[in-house]
Design a protein around this motif. Structure first.
Motif, PDB file in Angstrom:
ATOM      1  N   ASP A  21      40.289  34.298  49.956  1.00  0.00           N
ATOM      2  CA  ASP A  21      39.962  32.971  49.432  1.00  0.00           C
ATOM      3  C   ASP A  21      39.090  33.039  48.187  1.00  0.00           C
ATOM      4  N   HIS A  22      38.243  34.092  48.075  1.00  0.00           N
ATOM      5  CA  HIS A  22      37.330  34.215  46.943  1.00  0.00           C
ATOM      6  C   HIS A  22      37.653  35.410  46.050  1.00  0.00           C
ATOM      7  N   ASP A  23      38.543  36.252  46.509  1.00  0.00           N
ATOM      8  CA  ASP A  23      39.034  37.374  45.712  1.00  0.00           C
ATOM      9  C   ASP A  23      40.249  37.925  46.451  1.00  0.00           C
ATOM     10  N   ALA A  24      40.973  38.861  45.850  1.00  0.00           N
ATOM     11  CA  ALA A  24      42.177  39.382  46.490  1.00  0.00           C
ATOM     12  C   ALA A  24      42.531  40.724  45.885  1.00  0.00           C
ATOM     13  N   ILE A  25      43.458  41.450  46.528  1.00  0.00           N
ATOM     14  CA  ILE A  25      43.918  42.726  45.984  1.00  0.00           C
ATOM     15  C   ILE A  25      45.228  42.560  45.217  1.00  0.00           C
ATOM     16  N   GLU A  26      45.957  41.475  45.505  1.00  0.00           N
ATOM     17  CA  GLU A  26      47.195  41.231  44.767  1.00  0.00           C
ATOM     18  C   GLU A  26      47.656  39.793  44.998  1.00  0.00           C
ATOM     19  N   LYS A  27      48.570  39.362  44.155  1.00  0.00           N
ATOM     20  CA  LYS A  27      49.141  38.041  44.322  1.00  0.00           C
ATOM     21  C   LYS A  27      50.106  38.056  45.508  1.00  0.00           C
ATOM     22  N   SER A  34      45.305  38.021  56.139  1.00  0.00           N
ATOM     23  CA  SER A  34      44.543  37.147  55.247  1.00  0.00           C
ATOM     24  C   SER A  34      45.276  36.914  53.938  1.00  0.00           C
ATOM     25  N   ILE A  35      45.387  35.630  53.607  1.00  0.00           N
ATOM     26  CA  ILE A  35      45.992  35.209  52.338  1.00  0.00           C
ATOM     27  C   ILE A  35      45.381  33.855  52.007  1.00  0.00           C
ATOM     28  N   GLY A  36      44.887  33.687  50.768  1.00  0.00           N
ATOM     29  CA  GLY A  36      44.178  32.446  50.439  1.00  0.00           C
ATOM     30  C   GLY A  36      44.361  32.025  49.001  1.00  0.00           C
ATOM     31  N   ASN A  37      43.415  31.248  48.513  1.00  0.00           N
ATOM     32  CA  ASN A  37      43.494  30.694  47.163  1.00  0.00           C
ATOM     33  C   ASN A  37      43.615  31.775  46.095  1.00  0.00           C
ATOM     34  N   GLU A  81      35.374  45.703  55.307  1.00  0.00           N
ATOM     35  CA  GLU A  81      34.501  45.517  54.144  1.00  0.00           C
ATOM     36  C   GLU A  81      35.246  44.830  53.004  1.00  0.00           C
ATOM     37  N   LEU A  82      36.478  45.229  52.780  1.00  0.00           N
ATOM     38  CA  LEU A  82      37.284  44.597  51.738  1.00  0.00           C
ATOM     39  C   LEU A  82      37.561  43.143  52.085  1.00  0.00           C
ATOM     40  N   GLN A  83      37.831  42.877  53.363  1.00  0.00           N
ATOM     41  CA  GLN A  83      38.081  41.492  53.782  1.00  0.00           C
ATOM     42  C   GLN A  83      36.839  40.627  53.560  1.00  0.00           C
ATOM     43  N   TRP A  84      35.676  41.162  53.882  1.00  0.00           N
ATOM     44  CA  TRP A  84      34.442  40.403  53.689  1.00  0.00           C
ATOM     45  C   TRP A  84      34.141  40.226  52.202  1.00  0.00           C
ATOM     46  N   GLN A  85      34.362  41.273  51.401  1.00  0.00           N
ATOM     47  CA  GLN A  85      34.085  41.188  49.972  1.00  0.00           C
ATOM     48  C   GLN A  85      35.016  40.202  49.262  1.00  0.00           C
ATOM     49  N   THR A  86      36.190  39.993  49.798  1.00  0.00           N
ATOM     50  CA  THR A  86      37.137  39.038  49.204  1.00  0.00           C
ATOM     51  C   THR A  86      37.138  37.701  49.935  1.00  0.00           C
ATOM     52  N   TYR A  87      36.400  37.615  51.006  1.00  0.00           N
ATOM     53  CA  TYR A  87      36.391  36.477  51.918  1.00  0.00           C
ATOM     54  C   TYR A  87      37.820  36.102  52.317  1.00  0.00           C
ATOM     55  N   PHE A  88      38.529  37.141  52.778  1.00  0.00           N
ATOM     56  CA  PHE A  88      39.859  37.001  53.359  1.00  0.00           C
ATOM     57  C   PHE A  88      40.873  36.391  52.383  1.00  0.00           C
ATOM     58  N   SER A  98      29.692  33.842  50.582  1.00  0.00           N
ATOM     59  CA  SER A  98      30.317  35.159  50.514  1.00  0.00           C
ATOM     60  C   SER A  98      29.759  35.925  49.326  1.00  0.00           C
ATOM     61  N   GLU A  99      30.024  37.216  49.302  1.00  0.00           N
ATOM     62  CA  GLU A  99      29.575  38.043  48.188  1.00  0.00           C
ATOM     63  C   GLU A  99      30.217  37.631  46.866  1.00  0.00           C
ATOM     64  N   PRO A 100      31.521  37.320  46.818  1.00  0.00           N
ATOM     65  CA  PRO A 100      32.101  36.865  45.545  1.00  0.00           C
ATOM     66  C   PRO A 100      31.448  35.591  45.012  1.00  0.00           C
ATOM     67  N   VAL A 101      31.046  34.699  45.896  1.00  0.00           N
ATOM     68  CA  VAL A 101      30.377  33.472  45.447  1.00  0.00           C
ATOM     69  C   VAL A 101      29.015  33.813  44.850  1.00  0.00           C
ATOM     70  N   LYS A 102      28.311  34.748  45.478  1.00  0.00           N
ATOM     71  CA  LYS A 102      27.027  35.184  44.926  1.00  0.00           C
ATOM     72  C   LYS A 102      27.215  35.789  43.538  1.00  0.00           C
ATOM     73  N   GLU A 103      28.224  36.635  43.393  1.00  0.00           N
ATOM     74  CA  GLU A 103      28.493  37.238  42.094  1.00  0.00           C
ATOM     75  C   GLU A 103      28.841  36.178  41.055  1.00  0.00           C
ATOM     76  N   MET A 104      29.574  35.152  41.476  1.00  0.00           N
ATOM     77  CA  MET A 104      29.963  34.079  40.561  1.00  0.00           C
ATOM     78  C   MET A 104      28.743  33.322  40.039  1.00  0.00           C
ATOM     79  N   ILE A 105      27.854  32.902  40.944  1.00  0.00           N
ATOM     80  CA  ILE A 105      26.703  32.101  40.511  1.00  0.00           C
ATOM     81  C   ILE A 105      25.742  32.951  39.675  1.00  0.00           C
ATOM     82  N   CYS A 106      25.550  34.207  40.045  1.00  0.00           N
ATOM     83  CA  CYS A 106      24.668  35.073  39.258  1.00  0.00           C
ATOM     84  C   CYS A 106      25.284  35.379  37.893  1.00  0.00           C
ATOM     85  N   GLY A 107      26.606  35.508  37.869  1.00  0.00           N
ATOM     86  CA  GLY A 107      27.278  35.749  36.603  1.00  0.00           C
ATOM     87  C   GLY A 107      27.216  34.551  35.677  1.00  0.00           C
ATOM     88  N   GLN A 108      27.260  33.351  36.259  1.00  0.00           N
ATOM     89  CA  GLN A 108      27.232  32.131  35.448  1.00  0.00           C
ATOM     90  C   GLN A 108      25.827  31.822  34.941  1.00  0.00           C
TER      91      GLN A 108
END
Length: 636
Positions: free
Chosen positions: A578-584, A553-556, A569-576, A401-411
């Motif tokens: 699991d990898h990001d979210a708009i709120e708890k 969608s609700i995940g980790n 687009e928001l669902q894909w960017q957050t991977y539903f 997913s895009e958040p995972v890509k951002e994570m590895i590039c950020g690290q």
């Protein structure tokens, strides 16, 4: 004519006992048998004593050297003509009715592949009297199939191999030469037989098991105990037992293993274990697609509940005993040797690794043997030290997913930026759109055909347990308004007991079975097909959408909401979620989303039809496999 029984007796220097042992067989009430004596180049009077026993049913094969028990048994099996097989120890005694009773049991229980019996453990050596009493008592404690399997789960094998009568057709399903031969016993064979054929015991003493100072298990007692522990660990039998009901309910057509031997792309797919989860399911579907497209793939893993699903799908599994996320330096050397042997045998030219241990092994193989490897990162749960030690040398890094890509590039920044490519998890769209069959889930759970069903599916651990709790309490709040509402939770994990307590509490409080806790399932699609709404994240969301179901969608990472064209687009960017979210997540917010879908059935249908279309365009496993193969071609 009665079915023939072949009694295979490997012998070596046992002239003290062999006469009594063979004559106990000749005294059987059942007469249609053959005794195949395999002499391992005995240096005492064993062979002479056997030849002096005059009976045409005795066949003697001289092996010329001491080949040991395992190889002798395999040779005897090659000569056996019987429908049923017994391996008889030359120092033990079969009671007269043994064969007759065991044949009768197998003829009555056609579903069993073999049957054992109770034993009398005896000795003429005072040093072993207490031991003999203990062996007899504990072996005879386990009789029926359930108690035998429970004992194995508890690390005890309550079956003595020579007490077995085995259908030869069952033995023909196992390649004996591929079993571990290091210890001269047949523990591995016994465990494989139990996995494919089941076992019970005739509830009667039919075999006398002798203890003496020359007995193999006494001479090699420490080695035997250690070997048994390792065999239980490596055989994956515990998962087979624990998940047997799941295997029975799984709808999968078993196919022959396809290796595509002529392919120039030869992939070792390394994954730590094959547990029930999104990562493992993704690997299963990816490998199936790669094989269908002509790629040579073998899967290296420590095993797990999904092993049989992989094998039944025509995938070759090779054992790589990866234990734990972090591999010690001492353990890594043994693993490297194991993996290098696989690489040489299968002519592997690329490793594709998943999860911590597999990534570490792939990195070490690259450094030692210069074999390129790919890493797939499945989430945000990778510590920086693991990423640094495994991703720097990777030829390419797949982020799901895009958040995972951002994570590895950020690290890791510039070190990996040009190597990261996003390839999402793929799903089989056709497979998910099979017709419903008589609402089997609803019937099983006593849910009426006009009931509204909402399903939550996830592993019950980490923040996904919090999501599950939000789900069940949201459904509780809605149940007072929607009397035809029913909710299903599919999944297991370390927090299953917590969810069960809460489910029981809610059902008792409202006086009906609103919530159903189903545990793990290999066939989650059947739940989605019979649901009106699905709540979940990641692969759950994708599979449910491919079934034309509206998804919340609700995940980790938290809550994102109803998956729709406007939100895609928001669902894909957050991977539903699991990898990001708009709120708890919270009960009120989730409840509002569920209510919105409940009150608008036309919108549910519209969203479901769009969801399937989007999955086909974005996540079809055929597209994912093509993109993966293109990456392989760049690197090989």
């Amino acid at each position: 004519m009665d079915p023939l029984v072949s009694i295979i007796m490997p012998v070596y220097n046992c002239d003290k006992y062999i006469d009594e042992s063979i004559k106990s067989i000749l005294k059987q009430t059942y007469k249609n048998f053959e005794i195949i004596v395999l002499d391992n180049n005995s240096t005492d009077n064993t062979l002479k004593i056997v030849r002096e026993i005059k009976d045409d049913r005795i066949k003697v094969i001289q092996l010329g050297s001491n080949k040991g028990l395992n190889a002798s048994f395999e040779e005897g099996l090659n000569h056996a003509k019987g429908e049923f097989i017994i391996r008889h120890d030359p120092d033990d005694i079969s009671l007269p009715s043994r064969i007759e009773r065991q044949i009768a049991y197998l003829q009555k229980h056609k579903e069993l592949g073999m049957v054992s019996c109770l034993i009398k453990c005896f000795t003429y050596d005072t040093d072993y009297i207490n031991q003999s009493t203990f062996i007899e008592k504990i072996q005879n404690h386990y009789i029926d199939k359930e108690s035998i399997l429970n004992a194995i789960i508890g690390n005890f094998i309550p079956i003595i191999f020579p007490t077995l009568m085995i259908r030869k057709q069952l033995l023909n399903k196992i390649i004996l030469s591929q079993l571990n031969q290091e210890f001269d016993d047949q523990i591995e064979l016994l465990l494989e037989l139990i996995k494919i054929g089941g076992v019970e015991k005739v509830n009667k003493v039919l075999y006398s098991y002798r203890r003496h100072n020359e007995a193999y298990h006494i001479v090699k007692q420490h080695g035997y105990e250690e070997h048994t522990r390792i065999a239980l660990e490596n055989s994956d039998i515990k998962n087979h037992i624990l998940y047997s009901k799941l295997y029975q309910n799984a709808k999968i057509n078993k196919v022959n293993i396809n290796l595509n031997q002529r392919s120039d792309k030869r992939i070792l797919m390394l994954i730590d274990s094959l547990n029930i989860g999104g990562t493992e399911t993704h690997v299963l579907n990816l490998v199936k697609s790669l094989i269908d497209k002509g790629i040579h793939v073998v899967v290296g893993t420590s095993g797990g509940p999904l092993t049989r699903m992989f094998e039944d799908s025509g995938i070759k599994i090779v054992k790589v005993p990866i234990k734990g996320d972090y591999i010690s330096n001492r353990h890594i050397f043994g693993l490297l040797n194991t993996v290098k042997q696989i690489i040489d045998r299968e002519n592997i030219n690329l490793i594709h690794s998943h999860l911590f241990g597999s990534m570490s092994i792939a990195n070490q193989i690259y450094k030692k043997y210069n074999i390129p490897y790919i890493v797939t990162l499945h989430g945000l749960f990778y510590p920086k030290d693991v990423l640094y030690s495994t991703c720097i040398n990777a030829s390419s890094i797949i982020a799901v997913s895009e958040p995972v890509k951002e994570m590895i590039c950020g690290q890791l920044g510039k070190r990996v930026k040009d190597k990261v490519i996003v390839i999402p998890n793929g799903i089989n769209i056709q497979e998910q759109t099979k017709d419903k069959k008589d609402n089997t889930i609803r019937k099983k759970l006593n849910i009426p055909d006009d009931g509204i069903v909402i399903t939550y599916c996830s592993r019950l651990a980490w923040n996904k347990t919090i999501a599950a709790e939000n789900f069940i309490f949201s459904c509780h709040n809605l149940a007072l308004q929607y009397e035809n509402l029913y909710a299903i939770v599919v999944g297991d994990g370390p927090d299953s007991s917590i969810i069960k307590r809460e489910v029981d509490l809610i059902n008792n409080s409202i006086g009906r079975d609103l919530l159903h806790l189903e545990g793990a399932s290999f066939d989650v699609i059947q739940y989605y097909l019979e649901s009106d709404i699905v709540v979940g994240t990641g692969r759950v969301a994708l599979e449910a959408m491919s079934c034309c179901k509206p998804v919340i969608s609700i995940g980790n990472e938290g809550y994102v909401g109803i998956v729709s064209e406007e939100m895609k687009e928001l669902q894909w960017q957050t991977y539903f979620g699991d990898h990001d979210a708009i709120e708890k997540p919270d009960i009120i917010t989730l409840g509002k989303a569920i209510r919105l879908l409940l009150d608008n059935p036309k919108d549910r249908k519209k969203i479901g039809l769009w969801s399937k279309k989007w999955c086909k365009e974005m996540f079809d496993e055929d597209l994912v496999a093509h993109r993966t193969i293109e990456l392989y071609e760049e690197l090989i």
